[in-house]
Design an enzyme around this catalytic site. Structure first.
Site, PDB file in Angstrom:
ATOM      1  N   THR A 182       0.834  -1.217   0.000  1.00 25.63           N
ATOM      2  CA  THR A 182       0.000   0.000   0.000  1.00 25.63           C
ATOM      3  C   THR A 182       0.869   1.267   0.000  1.00 25.63           C
ATOM      4  O   THR A 182       0.665   2.177  -0.815  1.00 25.63           O
ATOM      5  CB  THR A 182      -0.901   0.021   1.257  1.00 25.63           C
ATOM      6  N   VAL A 183       1.845   1.302   0.906  1.00 26.10           N
ATOM      7  CA  VAL A 183       2.631   2.541   1.040  1.00 26.10           C
ATOM      8  C   VAL A 183       3.701   2.626  -0.057  1.00 26.10           C
ATOM      9  O   VAL A 183       3.877   3.685  -0.674  1.00 26.10           O
ATOM     10  CB  VAL A 183       3.258   2.652   2.450  1.00 26.10           C
ATOM     11  N   LYS A 243       7.460   0.590  11.880  1.00 26.50           N
ATOM     12  CA  LYS A 243       7.340   0.903  13.312  1.00 26.50           C
ATOM     13  C   LYS A 243       7.819  -0.226  14.193  1.00 26.50           C
ATOM     14  O   LYS A 243       8.450  -0.016  15.217  1.00 26.50           O
ATOM     15  CB  LYS A 243       5.867   1.183  13.638  1.00 26.50           C
ATOM     16  N   GLU A 269       9.590   9.729   9.739  1.00 29.50           N
ATOM     17  CA  GLU A 269       8.360  10.507   9.992  1.00 29.50           C
ATOM     18  C   GLU A 269       7.098   9.669   9.794  1.00 29.50           C
ATOM     19  O   GLU A 269       6.128   9.779  10.546  1.00 29.50           O
ATOM     20  CB  GLU A 269       8.342  11.718   9.037  1.00 29.50           C
ATOM     21  N   VAL A 272       5.118   7.335  12.602  1.00 28.00           N
ATOM     22  CA  VAL A 272       4.248   7.801  13.690  1.00 28.00           C
ATOM     23  C   VAL A 272       3.179   8.726  13.128  1.00 28.00           C
ATOM     24  O   VAL A 272       3.480   9.784  12.604  1.00 28.00           O
ATOM     25  CB  VAL A 272       5.066   8.558  14.774  1.00 28.00           C
ATOM     26  N   GLY A 325      -6.688   0.269   3.087  1.00 29.48           N
ATOM     27  CA  GLY A 325      -5.217   0.248   3.208  1.00 29.48           C
ATOM     28  C   GLY A 325      -4.740   0.821   4.532  1.00 29.48           C
ATOM     29  O   GLY A 325      -3.596   1.249   4.647  1.00 29.48           O
ATOM     30  N   GLU A 360      -2.377  -3.039   9.150  1.00 28.62           N
ATOM     31  CA  GLU A 360      -1.140  -3.777   8.900  1.00 28.62           C
ATOM     32  C   GLU A 360      -1.491  -5.079   8.183  1.00 28.62           C
ATOM     33  O   GLU A 360      -2.657  -5.524   8.215  1.00 28.62           O
ATOM     34  CB  GLU A 360      -0.464  -4.111  10.235  1.00 28.62           C
ATOM     35  N   ASP A 362       0.649  -1.750  17.472  1.00 23.56           N
ATOM     36  CA  ASP A 362       1.066  -0.685  16.551  1.00 23.56           C
ATOM     37  C   ASP A 362       1.101   0.664  17.283  1.00 23.56           C
ATOM     38  O   ASP A 362       2.031   1.448  17.119  1.00 23.56           O
ATOM     39  CB  ASP A 362       0.099  -0.653  15.355  1.00 23.56           C
ATOM     40  N   LYS A 389       4.434   3.109  18.255  1.00 26.56           N
ATOM     41  CA  LYS A 389       4.487   4.551  17.956  1.00 26.56           C
ATOM     42  C   LYS A 389       4.725   5.362  19.218  1.00 26.56           C
ATOM     43  O   LYS A 389       5.479   6.343  19.211  1.00 26.56           O
ATOM     44  CB  LYS A 389       3.192   4.975  17.265  1.00 26.56           C
TER      45      LYS A 389
HETATM   46  N1  HSE Z   1      -1.889   0.234  10.502  1.00 24.63           N
HETATM   47  C1  HSE Z   1      -1.502   1.583  10.813  1.00 24.63           C
HETATM   48  C2  HSE Z   1      -2.710   2.326  11.328  1.00 24.63           C
HETATM   49  C3  HSE Z   1      -0.930   2.238   9.600  1.00 24.63           C
HETATM   50  O1  HSE Z   1      -3.823   1.835  11.157  1.00 24.63           O
HETATM   51  O2  HSE Z   1      -2.548   3.395  11.906  1.00 24.63           O
HETATM   52  C4  HSE Z   1      -0.287   3.575   9.856  1.00 24.63           C
HETATM   53  O3  HSE Z   1       0.802   3.468  10.724  1.00 24.63           O
END
Ligand code: HSE
Length: 319
Positions: free
Chosen positions: A11-12, A102, A126, A129, A183, A186, A197, A201
């Site tokens: 996705t990213v 992360k 960047e 987070v 998207g 994870e 997650d 962060k």
């Molecule tokens: N899976 C993470 C979220 C993606 O939903 O925030 C962005 O870090």
């Protein structure tokens, strides 16, 4: 010419490829240099046969690390186990590193920071987070010029999306499927919904803010899987909303207390106003007072924005 090695085309990674192609002329004008993605690491190349990116793809990370022309790695695989060693090698070979990983940062933040400093390369993250929210770029100044007393935030787009959609009456599974389709989640969404997650962060953010390592083991973590429909409705009836809130405080003795847990927050306050994939961070500081940041916390384009901001930052400083 800036030559990029892009690791990961999910996705990213694919959003970085697209946004870079769309904004290339503007970025190059700013940096007064040409930019190109030279190679892309992708495990499942067959999936991308019809993509413009296909000719750049390899399944071998060594092809990228060993390429002396590649100046900067953008690591977006989400893989910790198979990535740490190539990233160490790449930094040691003098390549700058940008990552949104992360889980990897949570484990190796101090080690990679030290290694990057030793080899005089840039190390930026960047996008790791709060998605598009530009917070880390300011953190050096904030933490140098203030004592940061407290960090509070909503740092996971998937959980915020799920909780928002469940308020609208959707069941958990349907809401999670929507978050995945957007998207936000994870590859393994248990990292989102179990709170890990958010914990990663908070670990990154609070270590930078408090200028001392705050480790995963210092954070008490509860996700949203136990939040019931009844609790969501009860909160709503009292003008509140349930959010997965990350919070870290440091007392006068330097003791840090850090938690991630579902929390009822006032609807008319910043955290309670967040919808869908939005994130926010509130910093309480000794000189600047309360600083707030908010924006889209997940998804391809918002995250690509932060990744490419890091790229701009590295080469603006160098140019
Ligand atoms: N899976 C993470 C979220 C993606 O939903 O925030 C962005 O870090």
């Amino acid at each position: 010419m800036i030559n990029i090695g892009l690791l990961g085309f999910g996705t990213v990674g694919s959003a970085v490829f697209t946004v870079l192609a769309e904004r290339k002329a503007e970025m190059e004008a700013c940096l007064k240099q040409k930019i190109r993605i030279k190679r892309i690491l992708e495990r499942d190349m067959a999936k991308h046969k019809s993509s413009e990116a296909f000719p750049l793809m390899t399944t071998e990370v060594a092809d990228i690390i060993a390429d002396p022309e590649i100046d900067v790695l953008i690591e977006l695989t989400g893989d910790v186990k198979n990535m740490i060693e190539p990233l160490r090698r790449s930094i040691s070979a003098g390549k700058h590193l940008i990552t949104a990983n992360k889980a990897l940062l949570s484990k190796y933040l101090e080690e990679l920071t030290e290694l990057a400093s030793k080899h005089e390369v840039a190390f930026r993250y960047e996008a790791a987070v709060a998605g598009a929210v530009p917070i880390l770029i300011l953190m050096k100044n904030i933490s140098a010029l203030n004592e940061v007393l407290e960090i509070e935030g909503v740092l996971n787009g998937t959980c915020n999306y799920l909780l928002s959609r469940m308020e609208a009456g959707l069941d958990y599974d349907t809401a999670l499927a929507e978050a995945q389709a957007l998207g936000f989640s994870e590859a393994d969404p248990s990292s989102d919904v179990e709170g890990y997650d958010t914990m990663y962060k908070l670990r990154i953010l609070s270590s930078l803010a408090f200028k001392q390592p705050v480790l995963e083991s210092d954070i008490s973590c509860t996700g949203i899987t136990g939040v019931t429909k009844a609790e969501i409705e009860q909160a709503l009836s009292q003008g509140q909303r349930i959010k997965l809130v990350a919070k870290a405080t440091r007392d006068e003795k330097g003791e840090i207390t850090a938690t991630v847990k579902p929390t009822a927050v006032e609807r008319d306050q910043l955290l309670g106003s967040l919808d869908n994939g939005e994130n926010a961070i509130i910093l309480r500081t000794s000189n600047a007072g309360t600083l707030t940041f908010s924006g889209l916390g997940a998804g391809g384009r918002p995250t690509a924005f932060s990744v490419l901001s890091d790229l701009m930052q590295i080469y603006e400083v160098l140019s």
